[in-house]
Design a protein around this motif. Structure first.
Motif, PDB file in Angstrom:
ATOM      1  N   TYR A  20      81.960  10.769 -54.097  1.00 21.84           N
ATOM      2  CA  TYR A  20      80.252  11.619 -54.672  1.00 21.84           C
ATOM      3  C   TYR A  20      80.442  12.466 -55.837  1.00 21.84           C
ATOM      4  N   ARG A  21      79.472  12.769 -56.505  1.00 20.87           N
ATOM      5  CA  ARG A  21      79.703  14.616 -57.007  1.00 20.87           C
ATOM      6  C   ARG A  21      78.213  15.019 -57.302  1.00 20.87           C
ATOM      7  N   VAL A  22      78.691  15.786 -56.295  1.00 23.92           N
ATOM      8  CA  VAL A  22      76.968  16.328 -55.859  1.00 23.92           C
ATOM      9  C   VAL A  22      77.238  18.093 -56.534  1.00 23.92           C
ATOM     10  N   VAL A  23      75.756  18.329 -56.548  1.00 19.37           N
ATOM     11  CA  VAL A  23      75.786  19.932 -56.820  1.00 19.37           C
ATOM     12  C   VAL A  23      74.918  20.400 -55.447  1.00 19.37           C
ATOM     13  N   ASP A  24      76.426  21.592 -54.773  1.00 22.19           N
ATOM     14  CA  ASP A  24      76.223  21.733 -53.024  1.00 22.19           C
ATOM     15  C   ASP A  24      75.608  22.837 -53.825  1.00 22.19           C
ATOM     16  N   GLU A  25      75.575  23.684 -52.066  1.00 18.70           N
ATOM     17  CA  GLU A  25      74.681  25.382 -52.216  1.00 18.70           C
ATOM     18  C   GLU A  25      75.519  26.317 -53.030  1.00 18.70           C
ATOM     19  N   GLU A  26      76.506  25.606 -53.796  1.00 18.33           N
ATOM     20  CA  GLU A  26      76.569  26.880 -55.199  1.00 18.33           C
ATOM     21  C   GLU A  26      75.416  26.291 -56.777  1.00 18.33           C
ATOM     22  N   GLY A  27      75.147  25.525 -56.387  1.00 19.17           N
ATOM     23  CA  GLY A  27      74.287  25.395 -57.492  1.00 19.17           C
ATOM     24  C   GLY A  27      75.111  24.872 -58.555  1.00 19.17           C
ATOM     25  N   MET A  28      74.172  24.861 -60.106  1.00 18.52           N
ATOM     26  CA  MET A  28      74.969  24.501 -60.601  1.00 18.52           C
ATOM     27  C   MET A  28      75.429  25.774 -61.889  1.00 18.52           C
ATOM     28  N   ASP A  29      76.460  25.486 -62.536  1.00 13.40           N
ATOM     29  CA  ASP A  29      77.590  26.549 -62.824  1.00 13.40           C
ATOM     30  C   ASP A  29      77.220  26.278 -64.336  1.00 13.40           C
ATOM     31  N   GLU A  30      76.796  27.094 -64.785  1.00  6.88           N
ATOM     32  CA  GLU A  30      75.689  26.856 -66.735  1.00  6.88           C
ATOM     33  C   GLU A  30      77.466  26.898 -67.139  1.00  6.88           C
ATOM     34  N   ASP A  31      78.776  27.516 -66.692  1.00 14.52           N
ATOM     35  CA  ASP A  31      79.456  27.761 -67.535  1.00 14.52           C
ATOM     36  C   ASP A  31      80.479  26.426 -67.408  1.00 14.52           C
ATOM     37  N   GLU A  32      80.218  25.594 -66.170  1.00 16.15           N
ATOM     38  CA  GLU A  32      81.446  24.636 -66.613  1.00 16.15           C
ATOM     39  C   GLU A  32      80.324  23.226 -67.563  1.00 16.15           C
ATOM     40  N   GLU A  33      80.992  22.691 -67.909  1.00 16.28           N
ATOM     41  CA  GLU A  33      81.077  21.698 -68.223  1.00 16.28           C
ATOM     42  C   GLU A  33      80.979  20.344 -67.488  1.00 16.28           C
TER      43      GLU A  33
END
Length: 58
Positions: A30-43
């Protein structure tokens, strides 16, 4: 889709019993947004984690 993490906690990535948003499925992961959160620099957002570490909530 919402998932509940049932693996061992790691405060930097995933916490046992916490619900996470699944962004997609790729083979046995599964592709999950973990505790690091979203990364605006990543596509592509989130990280891949094995499906065996999650229960599907809805």
């Amino acid at each position: 889709m919402k998932l509940k993490y049932i693996g061992e906690s790691d405060p930097c990535s995933l916490i046992y019993g916490k619900e996470y948003e699944c962004l997609g499925e790729e083979q046995d992961y599964y592709r999950v947004v973990d505790e690091e959160g979203m990364d605006e620099d990543e596509e592509i957002q989130g990280y891949l984690y094995p499906k065996k570490f999650f229960e599907v909530i809805n």
